[in-house]
Design a protein around this motif. Structure first.
Motif, mmCIF file in Angstrom:
data_model
loop_
_atom_site.group_PDB
_atom_site.id
_atom_site.type_symbol
_atom_site.label_atom_id
_atom_site.label_comp_id
_atom_site.label_asym_id
_atom_site.label_seq_id
_atom_site.Cartn_x
_atom_site.Cartn_y
_atom_site.Cartn_z
ATOM 1 N N VAL A 12 0.791 -1.290 0.015
ATOM 2 C CA VAL A 12 0.016 0.106 0.019
ATOM 3 C C VAL A 12 0.868 1.122 -0.145
ATOM 4 N N LYS A 13 0.552 2.161 -0.947
ATOM 5 C CA LYS A 13 1.355 3.334 -0.861
ATOM 6 C C LYS A 13 0.196 4.413 -1.231
ATOM 7 N N SER A 14 0.241 5.734 -0.405
ATOM 8 C CA SER A 14 -0.581 6.780 -0.642
ATOM 9 C C SER A 14 0.149 8.151 -0.828
ATOM 10 N N PHE A 15 -0.541 8.669 -1.734
ATOM 11 C CA PHE A 15 0.190 10.060 -1.771
ATOM 12 C C PHE A 15 -1.274 11.075 -1.557
ATOM 13 N N GLY A 16 -1.314 11.465 -0.307
ATOM 14 C CA GLY A 16 -2.311 12.241 -0.038
ATOM 15 C C GLY A 16 -3.488 11.262 0.253
ATOM 16 N N ALA A 17 -4.506 11.762 -0.552
ATOM 17 C CA ALA A 17 -5.990 11.007 -0.709
ATOM 18 C C ALA A 17 -5.848 9.917 -1.701
ATOM 19 N N LEU A 18 -4.734 9.664 -2.672
ATOM 20 C CA LEU A 18 -4.712 9.048 -3.679
ATOM 21 C C LEU A 18 -3.826 7.638 -3.281
ATOM 22 N N ARG A 19 -4.529 6.614 -3.197
ATOM 23 C CA ARG A 19 -3.943 5.272 -3.051
ATOM 24 C C ARG A 19 -3.401 4.678 -4.326
ATOM 25 N N ALA A 20 -2.096 5.157 -4.516
ATOM 26 C CA ALA A 20 -1.359 4.526 -5.966
ATOM 27 C C ALA A 20 -1.231 3.083 -5.885
ATOM 28 N N SER A 21 -0.947 2.627 -4.644
ATOM 29 C CA SER A 21 -0.820 1.043 -4.647
ATOM 30 C C SER A 21 -1.906 0.785 -3.576
ATOM 31 N N ASP A 22 -2.695 0.009 -3.936
ATOM 32 C CA ASP A 22 -3.934 -0.230 -3.053
ATOM 33 C C ASP A 22 -3.783 -1.760 -2.846
ATOM 34 N N GLY A 23 -2.950 -2.228 -2.120
ATOM 35 C CA GLY A 23 -3.033 -3.836 -1.867
ATOM 36 C C GLY A 23 -2.638 -4.590 -2.853
ATOM 37 N N LEU A 222 -6.277 1.292 -11.129
ATOM 38 C CA LEU A 222 -6.290 2.058 -9.783
ATOM 39 C C LEU A 222 -5.675 1.346 -8.356
ATOM 40 N N GLY A 223 -4.418 0.896 -8.845
ATOM 41 C CA GLY A 223 -3.565 0.511 -7.573
ATOM 42 C C GLY A 223 -3.545 -1.022 -7.339
ATOM 43 N N LYS A 224 -4.649 -1.494 -7.787
ATOM 44 C CA LYS A 224 -4.920 -2.979 -7.510
ATOM 45 C C LYS A 224 -4.772 -3.892 -8.867
ATOM 46 N N PRO A 225 -4.368 -5.127 -8.333
ATOM 47 C CA PRO A 225 -4.403 -6.044 -9.341
ATOM 48 C C PRO A 225 -5.728 -6.737 -9.645
ATOM 49 N N ILE A 226 -6.296 -6.619 -10.794
ATOM 50 C CA ILE A 226 -7.500 -7.080 -10.932
ATOM 51 C C ILE A 226 -7.364 -8.594 -11.487
ATOM 52 N N ALA A 227 -6.271 -8.800 -11.906
ATOM 53 C CA ALA A 227 -6.095 -10.363 -12.553
ATOM 54 C C ALA A 227 -4.707 -10.913 -12.856
ATOM 55 N N THR A 228 -4.237 -11.905 -12.660
ATOM 56 C CA THR A 228 -2.921 -12.433 -13.200
ATOM 57 C C THR A 228 -3.052 -13.718 -13.600
ATOM 58 N N ASP A 229 -2.635 -13.906 -15.073
ATOM 59 C CA ASP A 229 -2.917 -15.125 -15.917
ATOM 60 C C ASP A 229 -1.964 -15.059 -16.998
ATOM 61 N N THR A 230 -2.009 -16.069 -17.745
ATOM 62 C CA THR A 230 -1.329 -16.266 -18.927
ATOM 63 C C THR A 230 -2.051 -15.054 -20.110
#
Lengths: 249, 330
Positions: A12-23, A222-230
């Motif tokens: 997790v990395k936030s810049f102010g209100a922005l969560r650039a890395s969200d888990g 938006l800082g979240k991985p939504i899928a990992t696949d081939t």
């Protein structure tokens, strides 16, 4: 089950209100080319910067070969074998191409506290450097000042520097950034033979490149991985198409 | 090869002139110039040491005078206690000082290295403008410390009864002293020349061009920069020890920021990142001061435009102009 070389846990990395890395959680397997893609502003570079140590995450852990490196500075991670390239070309503009790579070779050799012998005539520095330059197709330009190289050549040089540190894993932040079609294809040709030998985390915009090179793809939105696949499955993944490929059909 | 030759010629002619200076000036009955050129050689030594960090490692220190001053005070304080026949109060063992050159100049080098280690360790946590400001602040701190240190003369400094002593050499003789200064300058230049072309030197030059990249390659840049800073501090400390001997006086003025500025001007004027250039810079600046000051006390009015001209049009300064080497960094 293969042990992963790089494990990222809930970054997790936030810049102010922005969560650039969200888990962000991620596993990179040894020898694979793992692509990290996502629309502009998805937080790809922020993620890479945390992996290389340029940024400290607010939360989460990074394991490299089982070792917790979350608190390690950039240079220590590099010495462990985690090399990187930058989205904006980062070289030594006033050195020759050969000297650029020789600096990378020297880093792996140690002996940096030699104050007396001439370094430029030291074959143990320059020979391996020349060999790597040859691999990326720049050996003809070895004695050209790096700042005078074309953009695409500078990108190749930066890759050569990464390779010359003989890393266990390479973080490539948009290696094709700003490249023309021809240069881009050239770079792909350089990267392709590395497949299997070297673990690469590839952040890239150019989808042709990603699908040509990657073994697996993680999609960041938006800082979240939504899928990992081939690549095949990612291409057909509905969420990915909706969020990223802009295709809702 | 052509450039190499031109460079060799410039350096050899320069060296020959410096070696021949005492006999020529004595023959011309202008022996005063020997003393002036001793001073120039000493400042050249300080300027070369600054070039090591400024020109090769990209550390713009505006506090280099601090090490000049510390080196001078090391010599001054040791000599002071010899004259007074008292023990040095802040050292154990009741040592009553020394006027032996090996001991007092050696002390100057050791003490200035230690100061450089501490000042560098703190300053190098910053970079850019902050680094300039913090080195400046440290030098000014030392300046005011010695101004208020009345034991050693405060603002008035310490007058030395005599120059340091080297067995078999009479340093009171201006020509001998000049040759000692010249020899030490050449030795230091040779050391720096070897350093900047060594592996360590390549690390420094890499740091100047792209420190981020150096770290990404696995170099812990802080350590290398600190060592470089200490070597430069040691060189300036030696220069300080010599300047104390040259003028037979030690005062806090050496640490004032204007002095640091002058040394920096010598580096820029002579040619940053060239090792030899700062010698030309020191000769040019101090001769210019000598000549112009005879006409007007506002001689800086002329220096200013000259400096602007050099910065704008000759990136490698006087040295680059003479050798035809516009050159690149690195």
């Amino acid at each position: 089950m293969v042990e992963s070389i790089l494990t990222v846990q809930n970054l997790v990395k936030s810049f102010g209100a922005l969560r650039a890395s969200d888990g962000i959680s991620l596993d990179v397997l040894p020898g694979e080319i793992h692509a990290l893609i996502g629309p502009n502003g998805a937080g790809k570079t922020t993620a890479v910067n945390q992996l290389s140590g340029e940024m400290q995450p607010d939360e989460g852990r990074i394991l490299f070969e089982g070792q917790d490196i979350t608190a390690f500075p950039v240079d220590k991670r590099a010495r462990l074998g985690l090399a990187r390239s930058y989205q904006i070309t980062s070289i030594f503009p006033n050195f020759t191409a050969l000297e650029n790579v020789a600096m990378a070779v020297q880093s792996t050799q140690g002996h940096n506290f030699r104050f007396w012998e001439n370094a430029k005539s030291d074959l143990s520095r320059t020979e391996p450097a020349l060999e790597v330059l040859n691999r990326v197709g720049l050996s003809d330009l070895a004695n050209t000042i790096a700042g005078g190289l074309a953009h695409g050549q500078q990108r190749q040089l930066e890759l050569a520097m990464g390779l010359a540190t003989r890393p266990k894993m390479l973080l490539l932040d948009e290696p094709m950034a700003g490249m023309g079609v021809e240069e881009s294809r050239r770079m792909t040709d350089i990267l392709l033979p590395l497949k299997g030998d070297l673990t690469i985390l590839l952040v890239e915009h150019d989808m042709d490149v990603v699908f040509a090179l990657a073994d697996r793809i993680t999609v960041l939105v938006l800082g979240k991985p939504i899928a990992t696949d081939t690549p095949q499955n990612i291409r057909n993944n509905e969420h990915v198409r909706a969020a990223y490929l802009g295709d809702t059909s | 090869m052509d450039k190499f030759n031109r460079k060799s010629i410039v350096l050899l002619v320069g060296l020959a002139l410096l070696l021949a200076l005492p006999p020529i000036t004595i023959a011309m009955e202008e022996a005063y110039f020997i003393s002036l050129f001793s001073r120039i050689m000493i400042y050249a030594l300080a300027a070369v040491s600054l070039d090591l960090i400024l020109g090769y490692a990209g550390m713009a220190s505006l506090g280099h005078g601090a090490f000049l001053g510390v080196g001078a005070y090391a010599v001054g304080i040791l000599a002071f206690h010899v004259t007074e026949e008292t023990a040095i109060p802040f050292l154990p063992g009741g040592w009553a000082g020394s006027i032996n050159a090996v001991i007092s100049w050696g002390s100057a080098i050791v003490v200035s290295s230690l100061f450089a280690l501490v000042i560098g360790a703190l300053s190098l946590r910053t970079s850019g403008v902050y680094f300039i400001m913090i080195t400046l602040a440290f030098a000014q701190m030392l300046f005011f410390f010695f101004v208020s240190l009345t034991t050693y003369g405060g603002e008035d400094g310490i007058n030395l009864d005599q120059r340091s002593q080297i067995p078999g050499l009479d340093l009171a003789d201006d020509a001998s002293f000049y040759y000692v200064c010249l020899a030490l300058l050449l030795a230091f230049v040779y050391i720096c020349y070897r350093i900047v072309n060594s592996r360590f030197g390549m690390v420094m030059r890499g740091c100047k061009q792209n420190e981020t990249r150096m770290r990404a390659l696995g170099y812990s840049t802080y350590r290398y920069k600190l060592i470089c800073f200490v070597i430069a501090g040691a060189g300036a400390g030696l220069a300080g020890a010599l300047i104390a001997n040259q003028s037979e006086f030690v005062g806090p003025g050496l640490m004032h920021w204007t002095r640091s500025g002058e040394v920096m001007i010598m580096v820029i004027l002579g040619g940053m990142g060239t090792i030899f250039g700062p010698i030309f810079g020191a000769v040019a600046l101090l001769l210019m001061e000598e000549v112009l000051a005879a006409y007007t006390e506002h001689w800086m009015i002329i220096l200013g435009p000259v400096l602007i001209f050099v910065v704008l049009f000759a990136r490698r300064g006087i040295y680059g102009f003479l050798t035809g080497d516009g050159g690149r960094d690195g």
